[in-house]
Design an enzyme around this catalytic site. Structure first.
Site, short mmCIF file in Angstrom:
data_model
loop_
_atom_site.label_atom_id
_atom_site.label_comp_id
_atom_site.label_asym_id
_atom_site.label_seq_id
_atom_site.Cartn_x
_atom_site.Cartn_y
_atom_site.Cartn_z
N LYS A 151 20.51 -109.08 -22.60
CA LYS A 151 21.15 -108.01 -22.54
C LYS A 151 21.33 -106.67 -23.81
O LYS A 151 21.58 -107.53 -24.76
CB LYS A 151 22.43 -107.94 -21.68
CG LYS A 151 22.98 -106.67 -20.81
CD LYS A 151 22.53 -106.75 -19.54
CE LYS A 151 22.95 -105.81 -18.55
NZ LYS A 151 22.94 -105.75 -17.49
N GLY A 193 30.34 -99.67 1.98
CA GLY A 193 29.63 -99.06 0.71
C GLY A 193 28.24 -98.62 1.11
O GLY A 193 27.38 -99.71 1.14
N VAL A 247 21.95 -98.84 -1.65
CA VAL A 247 21.39 -100.49 -1.11
C VAL A 247 21.96 -100.35 0.22
O VAL A 247 21.26 -100.49 1.24
CB VAL A 247 21.89 -101.41 -2.10
CG1 VAL A 247 21.83 -102.73 -1.58
CG2 VAL A 247 21.51 -101.39 -3.43
#
Ligand code: NAD
Length: 366
Positions: free
Chosen positions: A80, A181, A185
């Site tokens: 990362k 939510g 997605v």
């Protein structure tokens, strides 16, 4: 911070500090483990309170990528980057990200970057001007585009595996799924569940996603009153840490037996994974369930994105979740711990093959 001590603590391979005074680039790439393949992980562009905080974030996120990539079956290691954003300095983003791209090129494929918090396709386009080792740029031939549909598909198949464990059948027909939510997605996940004959109860903070979900056929509940309706499965697809003392109590009252969603870091604390286990609520670990996006992105490096090939590996999330359940049973541990063991066992097994001689990896003759 004692850097080598921090690296030794979780067996990190490398940390790279990149600096370019002229553009203002201050970046830290942490490569945690490349046993399975090149380290892949996004670039976060963020303001940190201190350099130590930035390093700690890079270390933590890189290790997370090793586990995610390994447990989802990818031939990819974990890494990362964080680029430190200076709130007091106006920078030219193209210059910053092109400078970063040149450093990534210098790592010669040990690290592949992608977008993360604070970066988008646009920044990856800048990086691509300088290096091939970038995914999620719109400019590269064989690019794969928006990863959210792949993430949603992975969550869907993983949810089915979890339903099988909890209810004895992986069919979602007639099951009631509560999606928290319904963004990029959650909306596609809802579509898939409804398509299989399931019912979706959806919550969102904003009217627009709520309206879209309602039009799709979801029943809408207030985000503050999430568990007010009886349901079988809870799918957290908004923010992290939503599995906590309070929500678990409400889940029990609502009759929830499965937690399977897209959000990162769903457990507020590890002990909440223990609590779900004690109560017999099946938890499908977040970082395996939501790995469809990274699987899609990684596929770009097999000579260009091939959706059929990527889909096979995303479908395989079902099997990976079943493996987690098998390890949990074998070792009598909660599933969140079993996910880590799945990753660690895969890395350990492949590490052994490195001790076998091959011209490529060991030869001094060439
Ligand atoms: P998104 O921002 O498109 O959707 C999130 C939705 O959740 C938004 O509509 C937002 O209004 C809603 N929301 C926020 N707080 C809420 C609350 N308290 N209650 C109800 N709704 C709330 O994000 P996304 O891309 O759909 O990602 C969803 C989650 O999955 C995130 O945690 C993300 O980190 C994770 N994830 C996404 C991907 C991907 O490919 N998009 C990949 C891996 C993980």
């Amino acid at each position: 911070m004692e850097i080598f001590k921090a690296l030794a603590e979780h067996d990190y391979e490398q940390i790279v500090f990149m600096h370019d005074e002229e553009t203002g680039l201050k970046a830290i790439t942490c490569i945690h483990d490349t046993t399975l393949g090149p380290g892949l992980g996004g670039t976060r562009y963020w303001t940190y309170a201190s350099e130590d905080d930035a390093i700690k974030d890079a270390l933590r996120l890189a290790k997370g990528m090793t586990y995610k990539n390994a447990a989802s079956g990818l031939p990819i290691g974990g890494a990362k980057t964080v680029i430190i954003k200076d709130p007091n300095r106006e920078v030219n983003k193209e210059a910053v990200f092109r400078a970063f791209g040149r450093f990534v090129e210098g790592l010669n494929g040990r690290y592949i970057t992608a977008a993360d918090v604070g970066t988008t396709e646009r920044e990856m386009d800048y990086v691509f001007q300088e290096t091939q080792y970038v995914a999620g740029t719109g400019l590269k031939p064989g690019t794969s585009g928006n990863p959210s549909p792949s993430t949603a598909h992975g969550v869907y198949v993983g949810m089915k595996a979890a339903a099988k464990k909890a209810f004895g059948s992986d069919s979602l027909n007639g099951r009631r799924v509560l999606i928290e939510g319904v963004g990029k997605v959650g909306y596609i996940l809802a579509e898939k569940i409804l398509g299989e004959g399931g019912q979706v109860i959806a919550a969102d903070l904003f009217e627009e996603p709520r309206e879209r979900a309602r039009a799709l056929g979801c029943q809408i509940v207030d985000a503050d009153d999430l568990f007010s309706i009886k349901a079988d499965i809870y799918a957290p697809c908004a923010l992290g840490a939503t599995v906590n003392d309070d929500s678990i109590r409400h889940m029990q009252a609502a009759g929830i037996w499965v937690v399977a969603g897209a959000a990162n870091n769903q457990l507020e604390e590890a002990r909440h994974g223990d609590l779900l286990d004690e109560l017999g609520i099946v938890y499908a670990p977040d970082y395996i369930l939501n790995s469809g996006g990274v699987i899609q992105v990684a596929d770009e490096f097999n000579g260009g994105y091939n959706p059929v090939r990527a889909q096979k590996l995303i479908d395989n999330i079902y099997n990976q979740i079943e493996k987690v359940f098998a390890i949990a049973e074998r070792d009598a541990i909660p599933t969140y711990q079993a996910a880590d063991i799945l990753a660690e066992e895969r890395i350990a097994a492949v590490k052994h093959t490195r001790s076998i001689f091959s011209q490529n990896s060991k030869s001094i003759i060439s």
